[in-house]
Design a protein around this motif. Structure first.
Motif, PDB file in Angstrom:
ATOM      1  N   ALA A  77       0.843  -1.202   0.000  1.00 52.12           N
ATOM      2  CA  ALA A  77       0.000   0.000   0.000  1.00 52.12           C
ATOM      3  C   ALA A  77       0.879   1.253   0.000  1.00 52.12           C
ATOM      4  O   ALA A  77       0.623   2.199  -0.748  1.00 52.12           O
ATOM      5  CB  ALA A  77      -0.926   0.005   1.214  1.00 52.12           C
ATOM      6  N   VAL A  78       1.918   1.251   0.799  1.00 52.94           N
ATOM      7  CA  VAL A  78       2.800   2.417   0.917  1.00 52.94           C
ATOM      8  C   VAL A  78       3.543   2.676  -0.385  1.00 52.94           C
ATOM      9  O   VAL A  78       3.546   3.796  -0.897  1.00 52.94           O
ATOM     10  CB  VAL A  78       3.798   2.234   2.083  1.00 52.94           C
ATOM     11  CG1 VAL A  78       4.881   3.298   2.059  1.00 52.94           C
ATOM     12  CG2 VAL A  78       3.071   2.256   3.417  1.00 52.94           C
ATOM     13  N   VAL A  79       4.183   1.652  -0.946  1.00 52.49           N
ATOM     14  CA  VAL A  79       5.026   1.877  -2.123  1.00 52.49           C
ATOM     15  C   VAL A  79       4.231   2.060  -3.404  1.00 52.49           C
ATOM     16  O   VAL A  79       4.765   2.572  -4.387  1.00 52.49           O
ATOM     17  CB  VAL A  79       6.096   0.778  -2.315  1.00 52.49           C
ATOM     18  CG1 VAL A  79       7.022   0.724  -1.127  1.00 52.49           C
ATOM     19  CG2 VAL A  79       5.484  -0.565  -2.594  1.00 52.49           C
ATOM     20  N   HIS A  80       2.958   1.682  -3.404  1.00 51.54           N
ATOM     21  CA  HIS A  80       2.140   1.841  -4.597  1.00 51.54           C
ATOM     22  C   HIS A  80       1.159   3.005  -4.476  1.00 51.54           C
ATOM     23  O   HIS A  80       0.173   3.066  -5.199  1.00 51.54           O
ATOM     24  CB  HIS A  80       1.404   0.539  -4.916  1.00 51.54           C
ATOM     25  CG  HIS A  80       2.329  -0.575  -5.273  1.00 51.54           C
ATOM     26  ND1 HIS A  80       3.097  -0.588  -6.417  1.00 51.54           N
ATOM     27  CD2 HIS A  80       2.645  -1.716  -4.606  1.00 51.54           C
ATOM     28  CE1 HIS A  80       3.829  -1.673  -6.452  1.00 51.54           C
ATOM     29  NE2 HIS A  80       3.578  -2.380  -5.358  1.00 51.54           N
ATOM     30  N   GLY A  81       1.429   3.908  -3.555  1.00 53.40           N
ATOM     31  CA  GLY A  81       0.657   5.135  -3.460  1.00 53.40           C
ATOM     32  C   GLY A  81      -0.589   5.072  -2.622  1.00 53.40           C
ATOM     33  O   GLY A  81      -1.356   6.032  -2.574  1.00 53.40           O
ATOM     34  N   GLY A  82      -0.806   3.977  -1.953  1.00 53.12           N
ATOM     35  CA  GLY A  82      -1.975   3.859  -1.086  1.00 53.12           C
ATOM     36  C   GLY A  82      -1.703   4.485   0.270  1.00 53.12           C
ATOM     37  O   GLY A  82      -0.643   5.039   0.524  1.00 53.12           O
ATOM     38  N   GLU A  83      -2.678   4.385   1.118  1.00 49.27           N
ATOM     39  CA  GLU A  83      -2.562   4.943   2.457  1.00 49.27           C
ATOM     40  C   GLU A  83      -2.397   3.839   3.485  1.00 49.27           C
ATOM     41  O   GLU A  83      -3.024   2.785   3.383  1.00 49.27           O
ATOM     42  CB  GLU A  83      -3.832   5.738   2.782  1.00 49.27           C
ATOM     43  CG  GLU A  83      -3.544   7.126   3.285  1.00 49.27           C
ATOM     44  CD  GLU A  83      -4.825   7.870   3.529  1.00 49.27           C
ATOM     45  OE1 GLU A  83      -5.362   7.762   4.648  1.00 49.27           O
ATOM     46  OE2 GLU A  83      -5.287   8.546   2.596  1.00 49.27           O
ATOM     47  N   LEU A  84      -1.568   4.090   4.461  1.00 48.35           N
ATOM     48  CA  LEU A  84      -1.384   3.145   5.553  1.00 48.35           C
ATOM     49  C   LEU A  84      -2.492   3.371   6.573  1.00 48.35           C
ATOM     50  O   LEU A  84      -2.735   4.500   7.006  1.00 48.35           O
ATOM     51  CB  LEU A  84      -0.012   3.361   6.196  1.00 48.35           C
ATOM     52  CG  LEU A  84       0.432   2.331   7.202  1.00 48.35           C
ATOM     53  CD1 LEU A  84       0.529   0.951   6.559  1.00 48.35           C
ATOM     54  CD2 LEU A  84       1.788   2.726   7.775  1.00 48.35           C
ATOM     55  N   LYS A  85      -3.180   2.315   6.939  1.00 45.29           N
ATOM     56  CA  LYS A  85      -4.268   2.432   7.910  1.00 45.29           C
ATOM     57  C   LYS A  85      -3.710   2.644   9.308  1.00 45.29           C
ATOM     58  O   LYS A  85      -2.563   2.333   9.588  1.00 45.29           O
ATOM     59  CB  LYS A  85      -5.122   1.165   7.870  1.00 45.29           C
ATOM     60  CG  LYS A  85      -5.792   0.942   6.531  1.00 45.29           C
ATOM     61  CD  LYS A  85      -6.556  -0.358   6.525  1.00 45.29           C
ATOM     62  CE  LYS A  85      -7.154  -0.612   5.152  1.00 45.29           C
ATOM     63  NZ  LYS A  85      -7.825  -1.907   5.088  1.00 45.29           N
TER      64      LYS A  85
END
Length: 137
Positions: A77-85
């Motif tokens: 999630a972090v490296v692909h532009g998502g958000e860390l919950k």
């Protein structure tokens, strides 16, 4: 030489996971450290990452697999532009992200210690066929 570098990379990344101020940076370093230990070949999958790490530590493998897969999911999630919950769920139990990171740092340390002991006893770093034998018998 290559294997010694791999072990050093794992140790360095584990140490760096304590220096980052953000949970995102910590998670990325933890995954790199565990990948260096458990995935000696490039191009491995999330499943192999989790299964190998869980089998290697060998406690409650089902729970460990869930933890390692969640760690890899967070990293993705972090490296692909998502958000860390703000929290993760392991075996239907919520865990705040900073507690999860601390737990993952401890798992990484356990893995490093175990592989260092194995390297001392066998005088070599575990190769890809070692991991297949460990998991498949």
């Amino acid at each position: 030489m290559y294997r010694r570098y791999t072990l050093q990379k794992a140790i360095d990344r584990w140490i760096e996971s304590y220096t980052y101020q953000t949970p995102e940076g910590r998670i990325i370093d933890l995954v790199i450290a565990i990948e260096a230990l458990c995935l000696p070949d490039i191009g491995e999958s999330t499943f192999k990452f989790g299964v190998r790490a869980a089998w290697y530590l060998g406690e409650d493998r089902k729970k460990l697999l869930a933890e390692f897969k969640e760690l890899y999911k967070c990293r993705s999630a972090v490296v692909h532009g998502g958000e860390l919950k703000k929290s993760v769920t392991i075996e239907e139990k919520p865990l705040p992200i900073f507690d999860f990171i601390t737990q993952s740092q401890n798992r990484c340390r356990e893995s490093i210690n175990k592989i260092m002991q194995q390297c001392l006893e066998e005088e070599e770093f575990p190769k890809n066929d070692y991991w297949d034998t460990l998991v498949l018998g």
